[in-house]
Design an enzyme around this catalytic site. Structure first.
Site, PDB file in Angstrom:
ATOM      1  N   CYS A   1       1.075  -1.407  -0.033  1.00  0.00           N
ATOM      2  CA  CYS A   1      -0.126  -0.067  -0.292  1.00  0.00           C
ATOM      3  C   CYS A   1       0.711   1.215  -0.010  1.00  0.00           C
ATOM      4  CB  CYS A   1      -0.717  -0.329   1.069  1.00  0.00           C
ATOM      5  SG  CYS A   1      -2.184   0.731   1.189  1.00  0.00           S
ATOM      6  N   HIS A   2       0.621   1.760   1.158  1.00  0.00           N
ATOM      7  CA  HIS A   2       1.412   3.900   1.371  1.00  0.00           C
ATOM      8  C   HIS A   2       2.824   3.155   1.832  1.00  0.00           C
ATOM      9  CE1 HIS A   2      -2.158   5.219   0.411  1.00  0.00           C
ATOM     10  NE2 HIS A   2      -1.965   5.976   0.317  1.00  0.00           N
TER      11      HIS A   2
END
Length: 187
Positions: free
Chosen positions: A110-111
């Protein structure tokens, strides 16, 4: 895949996406690995779930109390807050960079790849991530592709919690293989 005897660092701080830590951690431990949550300070860190604070998780080690030599691999969960706080901490950036210098596998979802940008380890890598950091990765020299899981010489990346099954399977495969000769600081 068997991870008996492998010790995995999970680098996280407040604001990590709960499922992106919990699901891989449970899978790693089920495969026989020992996991430790490494963070900026001792105590507990708070997860993020559906736009608000979730459960707390106990920190096993601080960055100042451990070294990468104690671990076989690194997991970087995402969340919007977590990677942003980590990438601003030079000790965290050095910790991440050392896994690449030691040719050890790294998995980020994800991030989570944001800290890889600051560690300067994404140039000439094929990766994926949450769509909002695509340009950040490309500007740092990565080739970004929209795929549920991407593996590039010991670096495993995925887009979102919806990709966790594919992410976990590839992460366990790479972690079980161990060091990768092409897992380098610069490529």
């Amino acid at each position: 895949m068997n991870l008996n005897g492998k010790k995995i660092a999970i680098l996280a701080t407040d604001g990590f996406e709960e499922s992106e830590l919990r699901v891989p951690q449970e899978a790693l431990e089920k495969a026989g690995a020992i996991t430790e949550i490494v963070s900026l300070e001792i105590g507990d860190i708070k997860s993020w779930v559906n736009g608000s604070w979730g459960k707390t998780y106990k920190v096993d080690q601080t960055l100042s109390s451990t070294t990468t030599s104690e671990y076989d691999a690194l997991l970087l969960p995402g969340g919007v807050i977590n990677p942003d706080l980590l990438r601003r901490n030079e000790e965290a950036v050095k910790f991440v960079r050392a896994f690449f210098a030691e040719h050890k596998p790294v998995a980020a979802i994800c991030h989570g790849p944001q800290i890889l940008i600051d560690a300067e380890v994404v140039k000439h890598r094929t990766m994926t991530s949450f769509i909002s950091i695509r340009k950040d990765l490309e500007n740092a020299g990565a080739k970004w592709i929209d795929q549920e899981v991407v593996c590039d010489a010991g670096l495993v990346t995925s887009r979102t919690p919806q990709d966790l099954n594919a992410f976990v399977a590839k992460m366990i495969e790479e972690f079980s293989e161990g060091k990768h000769k092409k897992q380098l600081l610069e490529r």
